[in-house]
Structures are given as structure tokens and as C-alpha cells.
Design a protein around this motif. Structure first.
Motif, PDB file in Angstrom:
ATOM      1  N   LEU A  55       0.833  -1.195   0.000  1.00 36.16           N
ATOM      2  CA  LEU A  55       0.000   0.000   0.000  1.00 36.16           C
ATOM      3  C   LEU A  55       0.869   1.248   0.000  1.00 36.16           C
ATOM      4  O   LEU A  55       1.348   1.689   1.050  1.00 36.16           O
ATOM      5  CB  LEU A  55      -0.926  -0.013   1.227  1.00 36.16           C
ATOM      6  CG  LEU A  55      -1.809   1.220   1.451  1.00 36.16           C
ATOM      7  CD1 LEU A  55      -2.667   1.517   0.223  1.00 36.16           C
ATOM      8  CD2 LEU A  55      -2.692   1.021   2.676  1.00 36.16           C
ATOM      9  N   THR A 109       1.380   5.211  -0.107  1.00 38.28           N
ATOM     10  CA  THR A 109       0.516   6.313   0.316  1.00 38.28           C
ATOM     11  C   THR A 109       1.198   7.657   0.103  1.00 38.28           C
ATOM     12  O   THR A 109       2.425   7.761   0.141  1.00 38.28           O
ATOM     13  CB  THR A 109       0.155   6.178   1.804  1.00 38.28           C
ATOM     14  OG1 THR A 109       1.332   6.387   2.604  1.00 38.28           O
ATOM     15  CG2 THR A 109      -0.421   4.798   2.110  1.00 38.28           C
ATOM     16  N   LEU A 130      -1.838  -2.395  -4.116  1.00 36.91           N
ATOM     17  CA  LEU A 130      -3.170  -1.836  -3.867  1.00 36.91           C
ATOM     18  C   LEU A 130      -3.372  -0.485  -4.518  1.00 36.91           C
ATOM     19  O   LEU A 130      -4.478   0.069  -4.462  1.00 36.91           O
ATOM     20  CB  LEU A 130      -3.409  -1.727  -2.357  1.00 36.91           C
ATOM     21  CG  LEU A 130      -3.382  -3.055  -1.586  1.00 36.91           C
ATOM     22  CD1 LEU A 130      -3.484  -2.812  -0.091  1.00 36.91           C
ATOM     23  CD2 LEU A 130      -4.497  -3.978  -2.055  1.00 36.91           C
ATOM     24  N   VAL A 139      -2.611   5.567  -2.640  1.00 39.73           N
ATOM     25  CA  VAL A 139      -3.747   6.075  -1.876  1.00 39.73           C
ATOM     26  C   VAL A 139      -3.368   7.422  -1.282  1.00 39.73           C
ATOM     27  O   VAL A 139      -2.285   7.578  -0.701  1.00 39.73           O
ATOM     28  CB  VAL A 139      -4.152   5.095  -0.752  1.00 39.73           C
ATOM     29  CG1 VAL A 139      -5.275   5.673   0.093  1.00 39.73           C
ATOM     30  CG2 VAL A 139      -4.562   3.756  -1.354  1.00 39.73           C
ATOM     31  N   ALA A 198      -8.488   1.082   1.697  1.00 41.54           N
ATOM     32  CA  ALA A 198      -7.366   0.323   1.132  1.00 41.54           C
ATOM     33  C   ALA A 198      -6.844  -0.711   2.124  1.00 41.54           C
ATOM     34  O   ALA A 198      -6.486  -1.832   1.744  1.00 41.54           O
ATOM     35  CB  ALA A 198      -6.261   1.279   0.725  1.00 41.54           C
ATOM     36  N   ARG A 206      -8.953  -3.756   1.991  1.00 45.49           N
ATOM     37  CA  ARG A 206      -8.645  -4.601   0.831  1.00 45.49           C
ATOM     38  C   ARG A 206      -7.371  -5.410   1.067  1.00 45.49           C
ATOM     39  O   ARG A 206      -7.253  -6.559   0.626  1.00 45.49           O
ATOM     40  CB  ARG A 206      -8.471  -3.753  -0.436  1.00 45.49           C
ATOM     41  CG  ARG A 206      -9.711  -3.002  -0.873  1.00 45.49           C
ATOM     42  CD  ARG A 206      -9.608  -2.549  -2.328  1.00 45.49           C
ATOM     43  NE  ARG A 206      -8.371  -1.846  -2.637  1.00 45.49           N
ATOM     44  CZ  ARG A 206      -8.169  -0.541  -2.477  1.00 45.49           C
ATOM     45  NH1 ARG A 206      -9.154   0.204  -1.962  1.00 45.49           N
ATOM     46  NH2 ARG A 206      -7.030   0.018  -2.807  1.00 45.49           N
ATOM     47  N   GLY A 207      -6.427  -4.819   1.756  1.00 42.00           N
ATOM     48  CA  GLY A 207      -5.148  -5.477   1.975  1.00 42.00           C
ATOM     49  C   GLY A 207      -5.190  -6.621   2.948  1.00 42.00           C
ATOM     50  O   GLY A 207      -4.244  -7.430   3.001  1.00 42.00           O
ATOM     51  N   THR A 255       2.583  -1.301   4.355  1.00 38.33           N
ATOM     52  CA  THR A 255       2.291   0.079   3.985  1.00 38.33           C
ATOM     53  C   THR A 255       3.602   0.823   3.760  1.00 38.33           C
ATOM     54  O   THR A 255       4.639   0.447   4.296  1.00 38.33           O
ATOM     55  CB  THR A 255       1.473   0.796   5.074  1.00 38.33           C
ATOM     56  OG1 THR A 255       2.250   0.883   6.281  1.00 38.33           O
ATOM     57  CG2 THR A 255       0.183   0.033   5.371  1.00 38.33           C
TER      58      THR A 255
END
Length: 401
Positions: A180, A182, A220, A223, A233, A236-237, A245
Motif C-alpha cells: 500500500l 501512500t 493496492l 492512496v 485500502a 482490501r489489503g 504500507t
């Protein structure tokens, strides 16, 4: 910096009670690079019969020991087509490399030492001992464990498994690592970034990192810095085995990742480490899944992935990663270290005597991705390590991804 967690304690928490992922059955030719889940056991001897190691004539040793007899040629044994009868005194069988040795024979006379004429074979040199036979089971005996569970399968292992009549192998499934990235400032490569935007590299580097060590990476997507988007998110992960992350692990006004995770139910274990690069690294558990929050700095993210995500993946695969630290001499001296365990980018070079040595790269700024790409290894400098002279031993981690 008394509140910074030591690397060894962080790693201990990350690896505590890891249960390897499940197994799946794959075709032999699809098993390369996978981790074996069940040992491969030999189902038969290899070779499965006494086999000739040379082209020549299979004989009874007592017929040729210390003498040069004339023998009667009674048949032929070649690979896949053995001589089915038992050899009698005074007889010989023409035999080729790899062919079964006939029953009753216990030696092979090489063809260079024989003169053949029709069905008569003249042995020209006396034998002093039985030779040129590979005994049944010489390489492998039935019931032997050929490949242990937890082995990373190479081409050599595939060949060995094939010789053991294994068309399929039980391997660990690939651990699924959700990634993820970010940050409002990030855009994907190939776009037209504004002057205040940054091209996103961490998600691509980490996806490749995961794949290179036998995992399945799920990106992902970038975001932005809003709690609703982050929480969606994160949800979903959680289908993955591990959620990674990137960025926002600190507690600044715009570092929302930790807050979003906590709001989603994260049980935070730690988020500040005594490590350089990568101090703002976060770890915790969410809905039974491990969450690893890497720094947003690209060098820090990949170094921390090598130090923490790699051993976690190895544990999920039922392998150990504690034996990948090597000790080499320093090519040049290093200054004393402070409270944080340092991972210094370095090149591997040869000294005048041919020894492999580690030479620290001149600039260690954690923003410099090119130096990481050009490095061969990381020199590990423990907290408060004293000045190290050239030639002194240091531990390294290879950058093998």
C-alpha cells in the motif's frame, strides 16, 4: 534515543509465532524457485541395478583374476536392454556404459583390453580386482530423503526429484504480500508529474522484492492522505498474508497511515526503531494479519524490507533466514557508530591478496536510490560499534534482489 527499539527485538516480535503458509501441488517443471513443503523420498534405488561404468565385457572375476583367458561371447547388454540370462563360467557378455550387469557377472573388462573374434573373446590383460561396475543404489538407496522440506528448489533439485520418479511436488504456496503506497505527492511512472509531485517507485521496487523471494505481490495502488481512502485500502489489503504500507508511519500532521490502521483495529507493537536508515518503521497485528509499515524514503523502505520483510517471508515459507549474514574484511576503515544499528551501502571488491572485501560507498544519504542500486551489500554496524580499521571483520547482508 532510549525509546527506540533495537533491531533484534523488533525482528523477534515480527517473527514471533509465524505459521508457514499452506502447501499446494505443482508439476515438476513448475517447481523451480518454489519452497518444498514435503520431503522427497527415494522410491527406488539409483542406479536400480548393477550398471557398467565402461564399454567392455561383463565377466566373472574369478575367470580373469591373474590370468588372460579366452571366453565365449554369449550375448549383449545395452542401456534399456539387458542380458536376461545368468553368466556361466568361461562366458562373457558385450556390455555398454549404463547397461545392466548380467546376473553372475561381477567385473567389466574394458574393450581396450580385449580382442574379439566372432563368439570368442580374448582377455589380453589379467585383472587384479573387480572394476567398472556401479553398484545398485550407489547414488541413492530406496527410502533415502533426497530433498528436505524447506529447500528452495533449484535446477539441480528438479533433476534429482525427476530421478526419484516425482512428476509433482508439494510446495509452499506463495505468501501474498499486499503493498500500500501512500501520499498525495505520488504519481505512477509514465505520467506527467507536476513540479510538486514525486514518481512512485517504492511499490514497484517492493513488488519486485516480494516476487524475487518467492512471494506474490498485490499492489493496492497509490492512496492519498485521507482517512477514508486509507481505511478502505487497508480493508482490501487484509486478504493478504502480510500488509505492507509505505510512508506515513510517523505521527505528523500529514502522517495518517498509523492513525488509519489504529482506527481499523491495529494492535500496534512498535513504530520507532534504533536503525539507520528507517527509524520510523511500524509493526502490529490487524485481524490476525501482520502489518509492516515501511518508511516512505525509497532507500529506507528497501533496506528495511531486506532486514525485516525478507526474514518474515522466509518464515512464512518454512525457511530460515538467519544464515544469510556473512563476515568479510573491510576494504577501508569506518568511524565509530552511535545508538542506531547502521546498514551501510557497500561494494564488494578484491584486495591485493584476492580476498573479497566490503568497501562502504562514500555518500550514505538515504535519499540516494542510485547508490543503493549500485551497491552489492549492506555493512551491518551494531549500536556503539567502535572505530573499525581496514582489514577488520564486519558482517554484511547481500543485496540479492
Amino acid at each position: 534515543m532510549a525509546n527506540l527499539l533495537p533491531v533484534k527485538d523488533a525482528l523477534r516480535q515480527i517473527l514471533a509465532d509465524v505459521v508457514p503458509v499452506g502447501e499446494e501441488i505443482v508439476a515438476l517443471d513448475d517447481a523451480l524457485g518454489r519452497t518444498l513443503a514435503m520431503p522427497v523420498i527415494a522410491e527406488r534405488d539409483q542406479p536400480p541395478f548393477h550398471a557398467s561404468a565402461m564399454d567392455g565385457y561383463a565377466v566373472r572375476f574369478e575367470d580373469v583374476v591373474g590370468k588372460t583367458p579366452m571366453l565365449k561371447l554369449v550375448g549383449l547388454s545395452r542401456a534399456g536392454h539387458g542380458f536376461a540370462e545368468r553368466l556361466k563360467p568361461g562366458e562373457a557378455v558385450r556390455i555398454f556404459t549404463g547397461a545392466p550387469v548380467p546376473e553372475g557377472a561381477d567385473a567389466v573388462v574394458v574393450q581396450e583390453n580385449v580382442t574379439a573374434d566372432g563368439d570368442r573373446v580374448q582377455v589380453n590383460e589379467a585383472e587384479s580386482r573387480p572394476r567398472h561396475i556401479r553398484k545398485k543404489g550407489l547414488d541413492v538407496a530406496r527410502g533415502d530423503m533426497l530433498i528436505a522440506a524447506g529447500t528452495l528448489l533449484t535446477a539441480r533439485h528438479i533433476g534429482l526429484a525427476a530421478s526419484a520418479n516425482q512428476a509433482h511436488l508439494a510446495v509452499r504456496r506463495k505468501p501474498v504480500i499486499a503493498i500500500l503506497p501512500t501520499g498525495d505527492e505520488l504519481v505512477e511512472p509514465g505520467s506527467l508529474p507536476r513540479d510538486d509531485q514525486i514518481l512512485s517507485s517504492n511499490n514497484h521496487a517492493l513488488s519486485s522484492f516480494v516476487r524475487s523471494f518467492g512471494g506474490l505481490a498485490v499492489d493496492l495502488g497509490i492512496v492519498g492522505d485521507t482517512l477514508p481512502a486509507l481505511e478502505a485500502a487497508i480493508e482490501r489489503g487484509l486478504d493478504a498474508d502480510v500488509l505492507v504500507t509505505i510512508g506515513g508511519a510517523s505521527v505528523g500532521d500529514h502522517d495518517l497511515v498509523q492513525e488509519a490502521l489504529v482506527r481499523s483495529g491495529l494492535k500496534l507493537a512498535f513504530w520507532r526503531l534504533a536503525i539507520r536508515p528507517g527509524k520510523p518503521l511500524m509493526f502490529g497485528h490487524l485481524e490476525g494479519k501482520r502489518v509492516l509499515g515501511l518508511p516512505g524514503n525509497p532507500v529506507s523502505a528497501l533496506v528495511c524490507a531486506r532486514v525485516f520483510l525478507h526474514p518474515l517471508m522466509m518464515a512464512l515459507l518454512g525457511r530460515t533466514a538467519g544464515d544469510d549474514v556473512e563476515t568479510v574484511p573491510l576494504a577501508e576503515g569506518l568511524k565509530a557508530n552511535d545508538e542506531r544499528q547502521d546498514y551501510i551501502r557497500a561494494k564488494l571488491v578484491r584486495d591485493a591478496g584476492g580476498r573479497l572485501c566490503a568497501r562502504a560507498m562514500e555518500i550514505q544519504d538515504s535519499s540516494m536510490q542510485r547508490s543503493l542500486a549500485n551497491a552489492d551489500c549492506l555493512i551491518i554496524r551494531p549500536p556503539h560499534a567502535p572505530t573499525a580499521e581496514a582489514g577488520s571483520a564486519v558482517e554484511i547482508l547481500r543485496l540479492d534482489f
